[in-house]
Design a protein around this motif. Structure first.
Motif, PDB file in Angstrom:
ATOM      1  N   PRO A  88       0.897  -1.211  -0.053  1.00 19.57           N
ATOM      2  CA  PRO A  88       0.056   0.056   0.175  1.00 19.57           C
ATOM      3  C   PRO A  88       0.778   1.099  -0.223  1.00 19.57           C
ATOM      4  N   ASN A  89       1.985   1.222   0.702  1.00 22.81           N
ATOM      5  CA  ASN A  89       2.802   2.424   0.774  1.00 22.81           C
ATOM      6  C   ASN A  89       3.293   2.849  -0.685  1.00 22.81           C
ATOM      7  N   TRP A  90       3.701   1.607  -1.437  1.00 23.91           N
ATOM      8  CA  TRP A  90       4.248   1.930  -2.827  1.00 23.91           C
ATOM      9  C   TRP A  90       3.163   2.184  -3.880  1.00 23.91           C
ATOM     10  N   ASP A  91       1.954   1.621  -3.574  1.00 23.10           N
ATOM     11  CA  ASP A  91       0.679   2.043  -4.499  1.00 23.10           C
ATOM     12  C   ASP A  91       0.429   3.632  -4.409  1.00 23.10           C
ATOM     13  N   ASP A 121      -1.143  14.972 -10.642  1.00 23.08           N
ATOM     14  CA  ASP A 121      -1.510  16.098 -11.443  1.00 23.08           C
ATOM     15  C   ASP A 121      -1.712  15.723 -12.712  1.00 23.08           C
ATOM     16  N   LEU A 122      -1.577  14.333 -13.330  1.00 20.62           N
ATOM     17  CA  LEU A 122      -2.023  14.033 -14.530  1.00 20.62           C
ATOM     18  C   LEU A 122      -3.265  13.394 -14.643  1.00 20.62           C
ATOM     19  N   ASP A 123      -4.055  13.503 -15.569  1.00 19.32           N
ATOM     20  CA  ASP A 123      -5.273  13.161 -15.917  1.00 19.32           C
ATOM     21  C   ASP A 123      -5.112  11.727 -16.402  1.00 19.32           C
ATOM     22  N   LEU A 124      -4.994  10.743 -15.464  1.00 15.95           N
ATOM     23  CA  LEU A 124      -4.731   9.377 -15.705  1.00 15.95           C
ATOM     24  C   LEU A 124      -5.645   8.667 -15.044  1.00 15.95           C
ATOM     25  N   ASP A 125      -6.001   7.297 -15.445  1.00 18.02           N
ATOM     26  CA  ASP A 125      -6.785   6.390 -14.949  1.00 18.02           C
ATOM     27  C   ASP A 125      -6.231   5.944 -13.802  1.00 18.02           C
ATOM     28  N   ARG A 126      -6.757   6.073 -12.769  1.00 23.46           N
ATOM     29  CA  ARG A 126      -6.099   5.738 -11.200  1.00 23.46           C
ATOM     30  C   ARG A 126      -5.895   4.168 -11.110  1.00 23.46           C
ATOM     31  N   VAL A 127      -6.843   3.148 -11.793  1.00 20.42           N
ATOM     32  CA  VAL A 127      -6.955   1.909 -11.830  1.00 20.42           C
ATOM     33  C   VAL A 127      -5.622   1.339 -12.621  1.00 20.42           C
ATOM     34  N   LYS A 128      -5.411   2.123 -13.715  1.00 24.40           N
ATOM     35  CA  LYS A 128      -4.439   1.746 -14.593  1.00 24.40           C
ATOM     36  C   LYS A 128      -3.112   1.965 -13.855  1.00 24.40           C
ATOM     37  N   ILE A 129      -2.734   3.107 -13.015  1.00 22.43           N
ATOM     38  CA  ILE A 129      -1.495   3.507 -12.094  1.00 22.43           C
ATOM     39  C   ILE A 129      -1.392   2.440 -11.279  1.00 22.43           C
ATOM     40  N   ARG A 130      -2.593   1.760 -10.440  1.00 22.73           N
ATOM     41  CA  ARG A 130      -2.329   1.019  -9.534  1.00 22.73           C
ATOM     42  C   ARG A 130      -1.704  -0.602 -10.190  1.00 22.73           C
ATOM     43  N   LYS A 131      -2.144  -0.733 -11.330  1.00 24.71           N
ATOM     44  CA  LYS A 131      -1.639  -1.899 -12.184  1.00 24.71           C
ATOM     45  C   LYS A 131      -0.327  -1.693 -12.415  1.00 24.71           C
ATOM     46  N   VAL A 132       0.189  -0.516 -12.837  1.00 26.80           N
ATOM     47  CA  VAL A 132       1.594  -0.111 -13.206  1.00 26.80           C
ATOM     48  C   VAL A 132       2.343  -0.407 -11.885  1.00 26.80           C
ATOM     49  N   ALA A 133       1.890   0.198 -10.913  1.00 25.41           N
ATOM     50  CA  ALA A 133       2.670  -0.027  -9.675  1.00 25.41           C
ATOM     51  C   ALA A 133       2.978  -1.469  -9.218  1.00 25.41           C
ATOM     52  N   ALA A 134       1.848  -2.251  -9.866  1.00 26.09           N
ATOM     53  CA  ALA A 134       2.112  -3.999  -9.481  1.00 26.09           C
ATOM     54  C   ALA A 134       3.069  -4.394 -10.493  1.00 26.09           C
ATOM     55  N   LEU A 135       3.188  -3.867 -11.761  1.00 29.00           N
ATOM     56  CA  LEU A 135       4.220  -4.317 -12.750  1.00 29.00           C
ATOM     57  C   LEU A 135       5.267  -4.057 -12.530  1.00 29.00           C
ATOM     58  N   ILE A 136       5.659  -2.556 -12.149  1.00 34.49           N
ATOM     59  CA  ILE A 136       7.095  -2.177 -12.134  1.00 34.49           C
ATOM     60  C   ILE A 136       8.078  -2.995 -11.378  1.00 34.49           C
ATOM     61  N   PRO A 137       7.683  -3.194 -10.006  1.00 31.55           N
ATOM     62  CA  PRO A 137       8.739  -3.867  -9.289  1.00 31.55           C
ATOM     63  C   PRO A 137       8.927  -5.499  -9.726  1.00 31.55           C
ATOM     64  N   ALA A 138       7.908  -5.942 -10.268  1.00 34.38           N
ATOM     65  CA  ALA A 138       8.200  -7.485 -10.841  1.00 34.38           C
ATOM     66  C   ALA A 138       8.860  -7.384 -11.875  1.00 34.38           C
ATOM     67  N   ALA A 139       8.770  -6.587 -12.854  1.00 30.15           N
ATOM     68  CA  ALA A 139       9.699  -6.490 -14.234  1.00 30.15           C
ATOM     69  C   ALA A 139      10.859  -6.130 -13.947  1.00 30.15           C
ATOM     70  N   MET A 140      11.130  -5.132 -12.927  1.00 29.47           N
ATOM     71  CA  MET A 140      12.350  -4.694 -12.700  1.00 29.47           C
ATOM     72  C   MET A 140      13.141  -5.759 -12.063  1.00 29.47           C
ATOM     73  N   ARG A 141      12.710  -6.607 -11.220  1.00 31.97           N
ATOM     74  CA  ARG A 141      13.363  -7.513 -10.325  1.00 31.97           C
ATOM     75  C   ARG A 141      13.787  -8.673 -11.684  1.00 31.97           C
ATOM     76  N   GLY A 142      12.996  -9.046 -12.548  1.00 28.67           N
ATOM     77  CA  GLY A 142      13.391  -9.787 -13.433  1.00 28.67           C
ATOM     78  C   GLY A 142      14.561  -9.335 -14.573  1.00 28.67           C
ATOM     79  N   ILE A 143      14.377  -7.980 -14.648  1.00 28.31           N
ATOM     80  CA  ILE A 143      15.528  -7.207 -15.678  1.00 28.31           C
ATOM     81  C   ILE A 143      16.863  -7.583 -14.749  1.00 28.31           C
ATOM     82  N   THR A 144      16.702  -7.088 -13.302  1.00 27.90           N
ATOM     83  CA  THR A 144      17.766  -6.975 -12.592  1.00 27.90           C
ATOM     84  C   THR A 144      18.359  -8.494 -12.518  1.00 27.90           C
TER      85      THR A 144
END
Length: 202
Positions: free
Chosen positions: A139-142, A151-174
């Protein structure tokens, strides 16, 4: 509080912090055997009794290690400038996480997590304080990611999904970078950033 008591308290805090730093250094070696209270005690030149006095038990030690790494890491997305284009913000966020995952603290976390139970019920039963610390990160990360694009007009649900994607994807790349690969990981990062931007703009 008397001066002697204040000095003793400061020494206790310093001793606790030095133990946590030593535990992180030991875990950051990646050696699975490092996930042991006795091994940590040996590596930091203390007895298990001293560690138990400071942290209570092994669960308390691991929870304190995780909290210490979180305190050092800070609120990563909030540290990214909340300005610029969407692409610039996503790129800054991804590259900041990439740098963070190469730090000893992140290596220590990965070693510890690999040794903990995967099943949430088992983890919460056997390591309740550690589980609570790990659970607090999502929840802190989300929330931090949400603030990064507030301040950007973005879908908050999509932002939540991106928040889930980034750590997983970056661990794979790392992981690929750590293990070695013939692939171009800079291309992978560019594709990840471009894909996230396209998804958020869609």
């Amino acid at each position: 509080m008397k001066a002697g008591a204040r000095r003793a308290n400061r020494r206790g805090i310093q001793s606790r912090e030095s133990m946590l730093e030593a535990a992180i250094a030991s875990l950051a070696t990646g050696d699975p055997a490092a996930v042991s209270g006795n091994r940590i005690a040996r590596d930091i030149g203390a007895t298990w009794g001293v560690i138990k006095y400071q942290f209570g038990d092994i669960d308390g030690l691991w929870a304190a290690v995780l909290r210490h790494t979180a305190d050092k890491r800070g609120d990563l997305p909030a540290a990214i400038a909340h300005e610029g284009t969407l692409h610039e913000r996503v790129a800054a966020l991804v590259h900041a996480m990439a740098a963070g995952l190469r730090q000893p603290e992140s290596l220590a976390i990965e070693t510890l997590r690999a040794a903990l139970p995967r099943d949430h019920a088992e983890l919460e039963r056997d390591f309740p304080r550690t589980a609570a610390e790990l659970a607090s990160w999502k929840p802190n990360w989300d929330n931090a990611c949400d603030r990064a694009f507030a301040d950007l007009d973005l879908d908050r649900v999509k932002i939540r999904k991106v928040a889930a994607l980034i750590p997983a994807a970056m661990r794979g790349i790392t992981s690929e970078r750590t293990l070695g690969t013939y692939g171009d990981l800079d291309d992978a990062l560019d594709a990840l950033i471009g894909g996230i931007v396209a998804y958020l703009e869609r």
